[in-house]
Design a protein around this motif. Structure first.
Motif, PDB file in Angstrom:
ATOM      1  N   PRO A  55       6.354 -14.766  11.227  1.00 31.66           N
ATOM      2  CA  PRO A  55       6.546 -13.978  12.567  1.00 31.66           C
ATOM      3  C   PRO A  55       6.672 -14.958  13.579  1.00 31.66           C
ATOM      4  O   PRO A  55       6.477 -15.804  13.604  1.00 31.66           O
ATOM      5  N   ILE A  56       7.681 -14.470  14.538  1.00 32.43           N
ATOM      6  CA  ILE A  56       7.906 -15.560  15.938  1.00 32.43           C
ATOM      7  C   ILE A  56       7.956 -14.080  17.006  1.00 32.43           C
ATOM      8  O   ILE A  56       8.335 -14.477  18.058  1.00 32.43           O
ATOM      9  N   GLY A  57       7.350 -13.039  16.487  1.00 33.47           N
ATOM     10  CA  GLY A  57       6.988 -11.701  18.331  1.00 33.47           C
ATOM     11  C   GLY A  57       8.736 -10.509  17.899  1.00 33.47           C
ATOM     12  O   GLY A  57       8.722 -11.236  16.891  1.00 33.47           O
ATOM     13  N   VAL A  86      25.042 -13.556  13.130  1.00 31.98           N
ATOM     14  CA  VAL A  86      24.049 -12.070  13.572  1.00 31.98           C
ATOM     15  C   VAL A  86      22.682 -12.171  12.980  1.00 31.98           C
ATOM     16  O   VAL A  86      22.090 -12.593  11.711  1.00 31.98           O
ATOM     17  N   GLY A  87      21.700 -12.414  14.468  1.00 32.74           N
ATOM     18  CA  GLY A  87      20.224 -12.651  14.242  1.00 32.74           C
ATOM     19  C   GLY A  87      19.764 -14.162  14.292  1.00 32.74           C
ATOM     20  O   GLY A  87      19.553 -14.426  13.978  1.00 32.74           O
ATOM     21  N   THR A  88      19.605 -14.263  15.835  1.00 31.56           N
ATOM     22  CA  THR A  88      19.602 -15.563  16.428  1.00 31.56           C
ATOM     23  C   THR A  88      18.212 -15.795  16.266  1.00 31.56           C
ATOM     24  O   THR A  88      17.245 -16.742  15.667  1.00 31.56           O
ATOM     25  N   GLY A  89      17.126 -14.764  15.913  1.00 40.65           N
ATOM     26  CA  GLY A  89      15.803 -14.470  16.272  1.00 40.65           C
ATOM     27  C   GLY A  89      15.089 -15.633  16.883  1.00 40.65           C
ATOM     28  O   GLY A  89      15.336 -16.222  18.288  1.00 40.65           O
ATOM     29  N   SER A  90      14.496 -16.713  16.271  1.00 43.21           N
ATOM     30  CA  SER A  90      14.337 -17.878  17.184  1.00 43.21           C
ATOM     31  C   SER A  90      15.322 -18.991  17.376  1.00 43.21           C
ATOM     32  O   SER A  90      14.616 -19.993  17.924  1.00 43.21           O
ATOM     33  N   GLY A  91      16.231 -18.860  16.616  1.00 43.33           N
ATOM     34  CA  GLY A  91      17.005 -20.446  17.219  1.00 43.33           C
ATOM     35  C   GLY A  91      17.343 -21.340  16.297  1.00 43.33           C
ATOM     36  O   GLY A  91      18.087 -22.074  15.869  1.00 43.33           O
ATOM     37  N   TYR A  92      16.231 -20.829  14.603  1.00 43.68           N
ATOM     38  CA  TYR A  92      16.505 -21.946  13.991  1.00 43.68           C
ATOM     39  C   TYR A  92      17.461 -22.175  12.825  1.00 43.68           C
ATOM     40  O   TYR A  92      18.226 -23.214  12.852  1.00 43.68           O
ATOM     41  N   GLN A  93      18.031 -21.263  12.216  1.00 41.93           N
ATOM     42  CA  GLN A  93      19.188 -21.274  11.619  1.00 41.93           C
ATOM     43  C   GLN A  93      20.605 -21.457  12.509  1.00 41.93           C
ATOM     44  O   GLN A  93      21.519 -21.910  12.176  1.00 41.93           O
ATOM     45  N   ALA A  94      20.583 -21.267  13.381  1.00 40.07           N
ATOM     46  CA  ALA A  94      21.736 -21.390  14.205  1.00 40.07           C
ATOM     47  C   ALA A  94      21.420 -22.937  14.863  1.00 40.07           C
ATOM     48  O   ALA A  94      22.744 -23.934  15.006  1.00 40.07           O
ATOM     49  N   SER A 106      25.557 -17.071  18.427  1.00 41.00           N
ATOM     50  CA  SER A 106      24.426 -16.652  17.536  1.00 41.00           C
ATOM     51  C   SER A 106      24.272 -15.013  18.731  1.00 41.00           C
ATOM     52  O   SER A 106      24.187 -15.671  19.771  1.00 41.00           O
ATOM     53  N   MET A 107      23.919 -14.590  17.444  1.00 41.10           N
ATOM     54  CA  MET A 107      24.047 -12.755  18.588  1.00 41.10           C
ATOM     55  C   MET A 107      22.986 -12.502  17.979  1.00 41.10           C
ATOM     56  O   MET A 107      21.665 -12.137  16.421  1.00 41.10           O
ATOM     57  N   GLU A 108      21.847 -11.589  19.066  1.00 39.79           N
ATOM     58  CA  GLU A 108      20.723 -11.198  18.794  1.00 39.79           C
ATOM     59  C   GLU A 108      20.130  -9.782  19.410  1.00 39.79           C
ATOM     60  O   GLU A 108      20.372 -10.224  20.558  1.00 39.79           O
ATOM     61  N   THR A 112      15.240 -10.361  24.977  1.00 39.77           N
ATOM     62  CA  THR A 112      13.748 -11.950  25.007  1.00 39.77           C
ATOM     63  C   THR A 112      14.050 -12.849  24.077  1.00 39.77           C
ATOM     64  O   THR A 112      13.664 -14.153  24.326  1.00 39.77           O
ATOM     65  N   LEU A 113      14.202 -12.022  22.414  1.00 38.82           N
ATOM     66  CA  LEU A 113      13.949 -13.570  21.509  1.00 38.82           C
ATOM     67  C   LEU A 113      15.640 -14.473  22.090  1.00 38.82           C
ATOM     68  O   LEU A 113      15.623 -15.702  22.013  1.00 38.82           O
ATOM     69  N   SER A 114      16.576 -13.502  22.523  1.00 38.62           N
ATOM     70  CA  SER A 114      17.537 -14.478  22.669  1.00 38.62           C
ATOM     71  C   SER A 114      17.654 -15.542  23.639  1.00 38.62           C
ATOM     72  O   SER A 114      17.529 -16.767  23.495  1.00 38.62           O
ATOM     73  N   VAL A 203      14.316 -10.272   0.580  1.00 42.28           N
ATOM     74  CA  VAL A 203      13.634  -9.012   1.350  1.00 42.28           C
ATOM     75  C   VAL A 203      14.223  -9.397   2.763  1.00 42.28           C
ATOM     76  O   VAL A 203      13.035 -10.426   3.164  1.00 42.28           O
ATOM     77  N   PHE A 204      14.869  -9.022   3.840  1.00 46.10           N
ATOM     78  CA  PHE A 204      15.035  -8.829   5.454  1.00 46.10           C
ATOM     79  C   PHE A 204      14.449  -8.215   6.189  1.00 46.10           C
ATOM     80  O   PHE A 204      14.570  -7.213   5.539  1.00 46.10           O
ATOM     81  N   VAL A 205      14.071  -8.131   7.024  1.00 46.01           N
ATOM     82  CA  VAL A 205      14.079  -7.350   8.553  1.00 46.01           C
ATOM     83  C   VAL A 205      15.564  -6.859   8.414  1.00 46.01           C
ATOM     84  O   VAL A 205      16.751  -7.464   8.240  1.00 46.01           O
ATOM     85  N   PRO A 206      15.584  -5.616   8.603  1.00 51.11           N
ATOM     86  CA  PRO A 206      16.292  -4.698   8.473  1.00 51.11           C
ATOM     87  C   PRO A 206      17.839  -4.730  10.214  1.00 51.11           C
ATOM     88  O   PRO A 206      17.452  -5.634  11.348  1.00 51.11           O
ATOM     89  N   LEU A 207      18.653  -4.777   9.769  1.00 51.76           N
ATOM     90  CA  LEU A 207      19.975  -4.800  10.893  1.00 51.76           C
ATOM     91  C   LEU A 207      19.690  -3.891  11.350  1.00 51.76           C
ATOM     92  O   LEU A 207      20.430  -2.841  10.612  1.00 51.76           O
ATOM     93  N   ILE A 208      19.773  -3.516  12.927  1.00 52.36           N
ATOM     94  CA  ILE A 208      20.027  -2.310  13.040  1.00 52.36           C
ATOM     95  C   ILE A 208      21.000  -2.013  14.151  1.00 52.36           C
ATOM     96  O   ILE A 208      21.378  -3.282  15.391  1.00 52.36           O
TER      97      ILE A 208
HETATM   98  N1  SAM Z   1      17.948 -16.370  12.236  1.00 53.29           N
HETATM   99  C1  SAM Z   1      17.126 -16.216  12.288  1.00 53.29           C
HETATM  100  C2  SAM Z   1      15.867 -17.722  12.427  1.00 53.29           C
HETATM  101  O1  SAM Z   1      16.442 -18.440  12.026  1.00 53.29           O
HETATM  102  O2  SAM Z   1      14.462 -17.693  13.237  1.00 53.29           O
HETATM  103  C3  SAM Z   1      15.917 -14.998  11.659  1.00 53.29           C
HETATM  104  C4  SAM Z   1      15.900 -13.829  12.327  1.00 53.29           C
HETATM  105  S1  SAM Z   1      15.426 -12.596  12.026  1.00 53.29           S
HETATM  106  C5  SAM Z   1      15.094 -13.020  10.112  1.00 53.29           C
HETATM  107  C6  SAM Z   1      17.168 -11.183  12.024  1.00 53.29           C
HETATM  108  C7  SAM Z   1      17.162 -10.833  13.100  1.00 53.29           C
HETATM  109  O3  SAM Z   1      18.371  -9.676  14.051  1.00 53.29           O
HETATM  110  C8  SAM Z   1      16.272 -11.041  14.034  1.00 53.29           C
HETATM  111  O4  SAM Z   1      15.677 -11.439  15.762  1.00 53.29           O
HETATM  112  C9  SAM Z   1      16.856  -8.848  14.722  1.00 53.29           C
HETATM  113  O5  SAM Z   1      16.457  -8.832  16.220  1.00 53.29           O
HETATM  114  C10 SAM Z   1      17.833  -9.464  14.258  1.00 53.29           C
HETATM  115  N2  SAM Z   1      19.044  -8.180  14.181  1.00 53.29           N
HETATM  116  C11 SAM Z   1      18.453  -7.078  14.116  1.00 53.29           C
HETATM  117  N3  SAM Z   1      20.225  -6.598  14.110  1.00 53.29           N
HETATM  118  C12 SAM Z   1      21.058  -6.846  14.872  1.00 53.29           C
HETATM  119  C13 SAM Z   1      21.954  -6.570  15.287  1.00 53.29           C
HETATM  120  N4  SAM Z   1      22.806  -5.727  15.174  1.00 53.29           N
HETATM  121  N5  SAM Z   1      22.773  -7.727  16.341  1.00 53.29           N
HETATM  122  C14 SAM Z   1      22.083  -8.680  16.099  1.00 53.29           C
HETATM  123  N6  SAM Z   1      20.197  -9.512  15.566  1.00 53.29           N
HETATM  124  C15 SAM Z   1      20.038  -8.517  14.873  1.00 53.29           C
END
Ligand code: SAM
Length: 215
Positions: A55-57, A86-94, A106-108, A112-114, A203-208
């Motif tokens: 978890p990253i918050g 798409v999905g910066t999260g913590s920034g690690y993958q970026a 990288s988009m988030e 606050t995470l961005s 299994v990933f968290v959803p793209l919203i």
């Molecule tokens: N790549 C990240 C890392 O290295 O920490 C982990 C990403 S996490 C599994 C998925 C991320 O996608 C979450 O931070 C979430 O808020 C983001 N996300 C979900 N829907 C999104 C959207 N439509 N546009 C951008 N980010 C989105």
């Protein structure tokens, strides 16, 4: 402790990545170089090199190291590409992508995470990453086209704007499925046509967003 983290990182590369078939030497080098523990809250840093997502918050996660490496390897980066995440999260993958390409956007959607990722990536010296807060399902047209696109959240379908913003010869790597189970999918663009290949279940968290799941 930094030495301890370096040892844990080397073991992660050896057993979790090489041991499971990650072969691209550039990907292995980047995974051995980027300090994954820095992308986690202090109380979880000791677990940073475990074989799991954490978890990253804001209800979000940093993906398992193997998943980061496998998705990155599927992009087949050589070093001169422009990549959209798409999905910066913590920034690690970026950071991993920035080690392996020329420029990363990288988009988030969670601001606050961005912002937190932006501060850390700057502190770590990454000058080739542009962070954009907003709905990544519509991509980021001002910097398109991209040679590679990676989506690190579960997609109900392939978001049409992302395919549009992909360069000819480019690759889009993303988990496609329902909210509970997806298939890692590789989409190639050849002379404007879509060629789709499937890899393993994930299994990933959803793209919203507009071309993702509803909020
Ligand atoms: N790549 C990240 C890392 O290295 O920490 C982990 C990403 S996490 C599994 C998925 C991320 O996608 C979450 O931070 C979430 O808020 C983001 N996300 C979900 N829907 C999104 C959207 N439509 N546009 C951008 N980010 C989105």
């Amino acid at each position: 402790m930094e030495d301890g983290f370096a040892r844990l990182r080397a073991e992660m590369v050896e057993y979790q990545l090489k041991g499971r078939g990650i072969k691209d030497p550039r990907v292995l080098f980047a995974m051995g170089r980027v300090p994954r523990h820095r992308f986690l809250p202090a109380r979880l840093q000791a677990s940073a090199y475990d074989d799991s997502a954490l978890p990253i918050g804001s209800g979000q996660t940093i993906s398992q190291p193997y998943m980061v490496a496998a998705m990155t390897e599927l992009l087949e980066l050589k070093g001169n590409e422009k990549v959209l995440e798409v999905g910066t999260g913590s920034g690690y993958q970026a950071a991993i992508l920035a080690e392996l390409s020329n420029k990363v956007v990288s988009m988030e959607r969670i601001e606050t995470l961005s912002n937190e990722a932006g501060k850390l990536l700057k502190e770590l010296g990454y000058g080739n990453i542009e962070l954009v807060a907003g709905d990544g399902t519509i991509g980021y047209a001002p910097e398109a086209p991209y040679d590679g696109i990676i989506v690190t959240a579960a997609c109900p379908d392939i978001p049409a704007p992302l395919f549009e913003q992909l360069n000819n010869g480019g690759r889009l790597v993303l988990p496609v499925g329902d909210r509970f189970l997806q298939t890692l999918t590789i989409v190639k663009k050849k002379e404007g046509r879509m060629i789709t290949e499937y890899s393993f279940g994930c299994v990933f968290v959803p793209l919203i967003g507009k071309y993702g799941f509803p909020d």
